[in-house]
Write a protein that holds these residues in place. Structure first.
Motif, PDB file in Angstrom:
ATOM      1  N   ALA A   1      -3.521  21.256   0.565  1.00  0.00           N
ATOM      2  CA  ALA A   1      -4.785  20.554   0.350  1.00  0.00           C
ATOM      3  C   ALA A   1      -5.277  19.909   1.637  1.00  0.00           C
ATOM      4  O   ALA A   1      -6.483  19.883   1.905  1.00  0.00           O
ATOM      5  CB  ALA A   1      -4.614  19.507  -0.744  1.00  0.00           C
ATOM      6  N   GLU A   2      -4.350  19.407   2.448  1.00  0.00           N
ATOM      7  CA  GLU A   2      -4.734  18.770   3.709  1.00  0.00           C
ATOM      8  C   GLU A   2      -5.378  19.768   4.662  1.00  0.00           C
ATOM      9  O   GLU A   2      -6.368  19.466   5.330  1.00  0.00           O
ATOM     10  CB  GLU A   2      -3.519  18.118   4.380  1.00  0.00           C
ATOM     11  N   ALA A   3      -4.805  20.972   4.734  1.00  0.00           N
ATOM     12  CA  ALA A   3      -5.360  22.000   5.617  1.00  0.00           C
ATOM     13  C   ALA A   3      -6.732  22.455   5.134  1.00  0.00           C
ATOM     14  O   ALA A   3      -7.640  22.681   5.934  1.00  0.00           O
ATOM     15  CB  ALA A   3      -4.412  23.187   5.708  1.00  0.00           C
ATOM     16  N   THR A   4      -6.889  22.562   3.821  1.00  0.00           N
ATOM     17  CA  THR A   4      -8.182  22.949   3.264  1.00  0.00           C
ATOM     18  C   THR A   4      -9.232  21.885   3.548  1.00  0.00           C
ATOM     19  O   THR A   4     -10.357  22.198   3.942  1.00  0.00           O
ATOM     20  CB  THR A   4      -8.067  23.175   1.741  1.00  0.00           C
ATOM     21  N   LEU A   5      -8.865  20.625   3.363  1.00  0.00           N
ATOM     22  CA  LEU A   5      -9.802  19.534   3.623  1.00  0.00           C
ATOM     23  C   LEU A   5     -10.174  19.463   5.101  1.00  0.00           C
ATOM     24  O   LEU A   5     -11.350  19.274   5.446  1.00  0.00           O
ATOM     25  CB  LEU A   5      -9.206  18.204   3.156  1.00  0.00           C
ATOM     26  N   ALA A   6      -9.203  19.655   5.984  1.00  0.00           N
ATOM     27  CA  ALA A   6      -9.489  19.661   7.424  1.00  0.00           C
ATOM     28  C   ALA A   6     -10.432  20.799   7.787  1.00  0.00           C
ATOM     29  O   ALA A   6     -11.344  20.633   8.609  1.00  0.00           O
ATOM     30  CB  ALA A   6      -8.194  19.770   8.218  1.00  0.00           C
ATOM     31  N   ASN A   7     -10.253  21.956   7.159  1.00  0.00           N
ATOM     32  CA  ASN A   7     -11.141  23.098   7.406  1.00  0.00           C
ATOM     33  C   ASN A   7     -12.561  22.798   6.925  1.00  0.00           C
ATOM     34  O   ASN A   7     -13.540  23.135   7.596  1.00  0.00           O
ATOM     35  CB  ASN A   7     -10.594  24.344   6.724  1.00  0.00           C
TER      36      ASN A   7
END
Length: 124
Positions: free
Chosen positions: A58-64
């Motif tokens: 979820a963190e990587a998706t939000l950063a993207n």
């Protein structure tokens, strides 16, 4: 998803340009330029979010998503500044009509495309 997003923005820009060409004098070119800027900015954002690799957390998706939105804002701001600095006969009303219609339509296109992608199987 990418096609819906960009297609909706292109159609909205074409409609705004056609309406301004028919109803006003000298606004259509500005609307076309504004819509083109909106299309480029949304194209980057949609490509970054929907065409990139699937993120595992979820963190990587939000950063993207943050990178995509920040990039869209930077592209929009830079291209708008260039347009108003370099083009003398640019009208603000037509430009904003094209830009806003492209930005809103691409968001609506993404929403419509999301509605067609359900993972549910119909109950008989």
């Amino acid at each position: 998803m990418l096609g819906w997003t960009l297609g909706a923005a292109a159609v909205a820009t074409a409609i705004a340009v056609a309406l301004l060409a028919a109803l006003t004098e000298g606004q259509a070119r500005s609307a076309l330029l504004g819509g083109g800027i909106g299309l480029v900015a949304n194209g980057y954002s949609a490509w970054r979010v929907f065409a990139g690799p699937v993120k595992t957390s979820a963190e990587a998706t939000l950063a993207n998503l943050y990178r995509a939105e920040f990039g869209k804002l930077v592209i929009t701001g830079a291209l708008c500044a260039l347009a108003f600095a370099l083009i003398e006969e640019l009208t603000a009303a037509g430009f904003l009509a094209g830009l806003v219609s492209a930005l809103l339509a691409s968001t609506l296109g993404a929403i419509i495309a999301q509605g067609g992608e359900t993972d549910e199987t119909p109950v008989h």
